[in-house]
Design an enzyme around this catalytic site. Structure first.
Site, PDB file in Angstrom:
ATOM      1  N   HIS B  66      51.548  44.563 -44.900  1.00  6.25           N
ATOM      2  CA  HIS B  66      50.946  43.751 -44.484  1.00  6.25           C
ATOM      3  C   HIS B  66      51.613  42.852 -45.524  1.00  6.25           C
ATOM      4  O   HIS B  66      52.314  41.177 -45.092  1.00  6.25           O
ATOM      5  CB  HIS B  66      49.893  43.565 -44.003  1.00  6.25           C
ATOM      6  CG  HIS B  66      49.196  42.304 -43.755  1.00  6.25           C
ATOM      7  ND1 HIS B  66      48.500  41.872 -43.523  1.00  6.25           N
ATOM      8  CD2 HIS B  66      50.132  41.244 -42.327  1.00  6.25           C
ATOM      9  CE1 HIS B  66      48.496  40.289 -43.389  1.00  6.25           C
ATOM     10  NE2 HIS B  66      48.796  40.614 -41.729  1.00  6.25           N
ATOM     11  N   GLU B  69      55.221  41.746 -45.547  1.00  4.44           N
ATOM     12  CA  GLU B  69      55.461  41.316 -44.069  1.00  4.44           C
ATOM     13  C   GLU B  69      55.416  39.760 -44.568  1.00  4.44           C
ATOM     14  O   GLU B  69      56.249  38.857 -44.488  1.00  4.44           O
ATOM     15  CB  GLU B  69      55.059  42.399 -43.147  1.00  4.44           C
ATOM     16  CG  GLU B  69      55.294  41.160 -42.363  1.00  4.44           C
ATOM     17  CD  GLU B  69      53.987  40.750 -41.309  1.00  4.44           C
ATOM     18  OE1 GLU B  69      53.708  39.578 -41.155  1.00  4.44           O
ATOM     19  OE2 GLU B  69      53.533  41.684 -40.625  1.00  4.44           O
ATOM     20  N   HIS B  70      54.272  39.191 -45.141  1.00  6.68           N
ATOM     21  CA  HIS B  70      54.556  38.225 -45.162  1.00  6.68           C
ATOM     22  C   HIS B  70      55.347  37.402 -46.011  1.00  6.68           C
ATOM     23  O   HIS B  70      55.846  36.329 -45.398  1.00  6.68           O
ATOM     24  CB  HIS B  70      52.932  37.213 -45.425  1.00  6.68           C
ATOM     25  CG  HIS B  70      51.269  37.198 -44.623  1.00  6.68           C
ATOM     26  ND1 HIS B  70      51.461  35.984 -44.523  1.00  6.68           N
ATOM     27  CD2 HIS B  70      51.344  38.538 -43.301  1.00  6.68           C
ATOM     28  CE1 HIS B  70      49.855  36.252 -43.539  1.00  6.68           C
ATOM     29  NE2 HIS B  70      50.710  37.822 -42.721  1.00  6.68           N
ATOM     30  N   GLU B 141      43.202  35.128 -42.458  1.00  6.51           N
ATOM     31  CA  GLU B 141      44.140  36.247 -41.637  1.00  6.51           C
ATOM     32  C   GLU B 141      42.238  37.802 -41.706  1.00  6.51           C
ATOM     33  O   GLU B 141      42.190  37.974 -40.143  1.00  6.51           O
ATOM     34  CB  GLU B 141      44.969  36.908 -42.206  1.00  6.51           C
ATOM     35  CG  GLU B 141      45.197  37.797 -41.056  1.00  6.51           C
ATOM     36  CD  GLU B 141      46.443  38.178 -40.542  1.00  6.51           C
ATOM     37  OE1 GLU B 141      47.398  37.721 -41.368  1.00  6.51           O
ATOM     38  OE2 GLU B 141      47.404  38.706 -39.547  1.00  6.51           O
TER      39      GLU B 141
END
Lengths: 423, 421
Positions: B66, B69-70, B141
């Site tokens: 994740h 991905e950022h 997040e």
């Protein structure tokens, strides 16, 4: 793409969008009632209550099985916000008859079922069945209580109520506990009859042209009513002093929500300029707020501005570390100031415009979005299509964006904070 | 370049191209559509935390897929969001347990946006400084997720139900685990999993095959052959713990009752998936007797529902909702499952649910977004376009009954509850 609008009678319209690009046809019925504290809970209960049965299919199980048989058609029953009105909504989504197996079409039966749910509920002694009302009241109360589960939504709702205090806009869409507790079968039955007789109605069909006669015949069932028009929107203004509210709960993250008011409202010449201004401020992943509060200062995961442009109300919300809430608020206000003073590049503005224009164009390729556009526009909306708004946005100048932005005034700040402040 | 065309029941076609670069490209043109939706995905998700690279075993912190991905959005010269701003496209990305995908939707300037997508995903750029910058953003997040009771009740259930399978770990990791992420680790993950042979480009909407291929030919760099070993975790059939509880500020207790399905291959077959959906509806949809009974007793409200959730190396039934007595809902479900296993699925009910399934599968073809998602998911599971609808037509009651014997056994379940304070 523009819907063909038929006026069945004053206050009752049928918007027809023949379109053969989709596998599913949509038929949506919407009754509009004014948002009011005394009635919101009752009205919000009506769509799910009606969805519980009709005389031919008197239980949820019977309806569910009938819908399964009709290729898994669905009937959504909900309430949507149309500015200061509730749109009591029942929307049927049914496989288009072109794709029916072995020539067993479904649309006519599904539309008939929708009609029976609306007009022919299984009443007992002339009122809704007590067990249905009881279950629906319990579900409504539990849903109202569960607002607290989603902290972002909870905080946004709290800020909205603070922003538009004492105006219909601040009435919770699903009503309040105290009122819902008092709702009885008699009250609901009277409300149902009243809504059927007097509420403005908007019916929308989007689907294969072959289904149009079925949809049109359905819409014509709404003729001969005594429609009461909705009251005009309440014109609000910012409070003389910024209202500050902080609530504490056992949470990890601070929910920070800023409420803004503006004199640019429905029908104002700068209405569309405001839409573009808010997009530039915080409507995209390259907006002033996103590029600074998130990307430059790493203060949050999200920071967005959303506007109810007709009402002249804007919310800016972000989830931040509690000890950085003040820093985030200062940065948000700094970006708002940049917007008002024109401290942004022409590219920034054109990027926001392109993004907004692209979004407006995309409505035509999503049946549900397109239909929803017209539902929330409501009977006192201006009736413009996404394409109409697109043309107008194309013509907005930088000066107009600035003029609109200058009317934005901070009205209130709401924070949801952890119980023990981490400082 | 190998090109194959598949026909769908709607009369539309999907074209699959194996591009010389190694990438598989799927294009689903939708007649009369102006907008398009593109997904560039890799078979790599949060579960892939241990792997081999150049003969070396590498173990990476939870949440790194994740994080990657950022960070991929940031190239050396520019942020991808800023580049998309010039086309008007709406861009995003997501990481799941077993996939990472970068996407955009647009109504105009499709080729320019596709060029940006293919470009930035192929150009990793990670430095100490840029990696550090993301800690604050992803930290928030994660905090947002920590305050979300629906997420907590599910992830607690996964942690209790699975013993070794990495789906027991949260996709985003923790604030602590992501603090160990370095540029070197990100490059290790990137060069292992972001090989075009392990990826797919799925596009649906107002586009042509030629349009997509023209951009692909220009932008794709040939990838080295890839040998990726993704072994199935040695997960026991029974659930680890049958119960897990937590407290949070919630109005009424939330529950998630999961049943772990044993896996014999990386992915379930189309038939397995469809049978599972029918079983879920027989048991828990609003057209089921159980739903009516639980509603009448006040044990559930309209938030109750059953779903089937599967991916690479995992599959499960989930029954979720809000209830003052989650244990009573569990007991009722167990009784109902037992009865269904004994009786088998009713023939008339099966026929209705098969029609419903057919209708719902066709509904996925309505929009560019769901069309592209369906293409990508099916590709990763090894299914050809249209295969699921064919499998639906061939489904029999025996398919359901056979699976009922293997799935939904009491020892495979975990009940997760989040109560108010």
């Amino acid at each position: 793409m523009e819907p063909v609008v038929y006026t069945i009678q004053d206050g009752v319209t049928f918007l027809n969008v023949p379109d053969d690009r989709f596998t599913t046809a949509l038929l949506s019925v919407n009754f509009y009632v004014p948002l009011a504290m005394e009635t919101a809970g009752t009205m919000a209960m009506l769509p799910p209550l009606l969805r519980r049965g009709c005389r031919a299919f008197p239980s949820m199980m019977a309806i569910g099985r009938e819908l399964d048989r009709l290729y898994g058609a669905s009937i959504g029953a909900t309430v949507l916000r149309a500015d200061e009105a509730q749109a009591l909504n029942l929307t049927l989504a049914c496989l288009d008859d072109r794709f029916a197996l072995e020539g067993a079409p479904a649309l006519a039966d599904a539309v008939e079922l929708l009609g029976q749910l609306l007009f022919d509920p299984p009443l007992e002694n002339g009122v809704f069945r007590e067990e249905d009302v009881e279950q629906e009241r319990r579900c409504a109360l539990e849903a109202i209580a569960a607002e607290i589960n989603d902290k972002r939504r909870y905080a946004r709702n709290a800020c909205e109520r603070l922003l538009c205090e004492n105006e219909p806009f601040a009435v919770p869409l699903h009503g309040v506990k105290e009122q819902v507790e008092t709702v009885t079968a008699d009250v609901l039955t009277a409300a149902w009859r009243e809504v059927l007789q007097t509420a403005p109605v908007r019916i929308l069909y989007q689907g294969d042209p072959n289904g149009v006669p079925i949809a049109k015949a359905f819409a014509e069932r709404f003729a001969g009513r005594q429609v009461k028009p909705l009251p005009p929107m309440v014109i609000g203004a910012a409070k003389p002093e910024v209202a500050v509210q902080c609530e504490r709960m056992d949470v990890n993250q601070c929910q920070l929500v800023l409420g803004l008011r503006s004199s640019v409202q429905e029908g104002h010449p700068l209405h569309d300029a405001m839409w573009l201004a808010i997009t530039l401020l915080g409507g995209t992943a390259h907006s002033l707020l996103f590029m600074n509060v998130r990307e430059k200062y790493s203060l949050c995961y999200y920071c967005y501005a959303t506007a109810y442009t007709k009402k002249g109300a804007t919310l800016i919300d972000s989830g931040v570390e509690p000890d950085k809430a003040e820093q985030a608020k200062a940065e948000i206000l700094h970006q708002l100031e940049r917007l008002k003073t024109g401290d942004f590049t022409d590219d920034d503005l054109e990027n926001a415009r392109r993004s907004l224009l692209d979004t407006l164009l995309s409505y035509e390729d999503s049946a549900m979005s397109f239909v929803t556009w017209y539902i929330v526009d409501g009977p006192i909306g201006d009736g413009r299509s996404p394409r109409d708004v697109r043309e107008s946005i194309q013509a907005v100048t930088k000066e107009q964006v600035l003029a609109a932005a200058k009317t934005l005034t901070l009205d209130c700040v709401y924070t949801l904070m952890p119980k023990e402040e981490i400082a | 370049m190998k090109q194959t065309t598949f026909s769908l029941v709607t009369g539309e076609t999907v074209t699959q191209v194996i591009h010389p670069s190694g990438l598989t490209i799927l294009v689903y043109p939708k007649k009369g559509f102006r907008s398009a939706y593109a997904l560039f995905g890799t078979r790599y998700g949060s579960v892939d935390t241990v792997f081999e690279r150049d003969g070396k075993r590498i173990e990476v912190p939870a949440g790194i897929a994740h994080y990657l991905e950022h960070k991929l959005f940031e190239n050396e010269d520019c942020d991808a969001f800023v580049r998309y701003a010039a086309t008007g496209a709406n861009a995003n990305a997501f990481t799941s347990f077993d996939q990472t995908a970068y996407l955009f939707s647009c109504s105009d300037h499709f080729e320019e946006s596709l060029e940006i997508l293919l470009d930035f995903v192929q150009k990793p750029y990670f430095t100490e400084q840029t990696v550090q910058k993301e800690q604050g953003i992803i930290g928030q997040e994660i905090r947002m997720g920590d305050d979300d009771p629906d997420r907590r009740v599910l992830f607690n259930m996964l942690r209790a139900m699975y013993v070794v399978n990495p789906v027991r770990v949260d996709i985003a990791g923790t604030v602590e685990s992501i603090s160990h992420i370095t540029p070197e680790l990100l490059y290790d993950c990137y060069y292992t999993f972001y090989n075009l042979h392990n990826m797919v480009l799925a596009v649906a909407g107002g586009v042509t095959v030629e349009q997509v291929l023209a951009v692909a030919d220009r932008m794709l760099q040939p990838a080295k052959p890839l040998q990726l070993d993704m072994p199935l975790p040695d997960e026991p059939e029974a659930a680890g713990d049958s119960r897990i509880e937590d407290t949070m500020p919630v109005a009424a207790p939330l529950f998630c009752l999961g049943f772990k399905c044993p896996m014999t291959a990386s992915y379930l077959s189309a038939k397995d998936q469809l049978a599972a959906q029918i079983i879920t509806r027989v048991l828990s949809s609003s057209s089921s007797p159980l739903y009516t009974a639980l509603m009448e007793k006040g044990l559930i409200n309209d938030s109750f529902g059953g779903t089937f959730f599967d991916g690479r190396g995992f599959a499960m039934f989930l029954f979720e909702g809000e209830s003052g007595e989650p244990e009573a809902v569990e007991a009722a479900l167990l009784t109902e499952i037992d009865a269904l296993r004994q009786s088998g699925v009713d023939a008339e009910r099966f026929a209705e649910l098969k029609l419903a399934l057919y209708g719902r599968l066709l509904r996925q073809l309505n929009a560019a977004e769901t069309g592209a998602m369906m293409l990508m998911d099916n590709y990763f599971c090894g299914r050809r376009p249209g295969e699921v609808i064919d499998a639906c037509m061939a489904l029999t009651p025996e398919d359901i009954d056979e699976r009922l014997q293997r799935w939904l056994r009491p020892e495979q379940r975990t009940l997760s509850i989040v109560r108010g304070e």
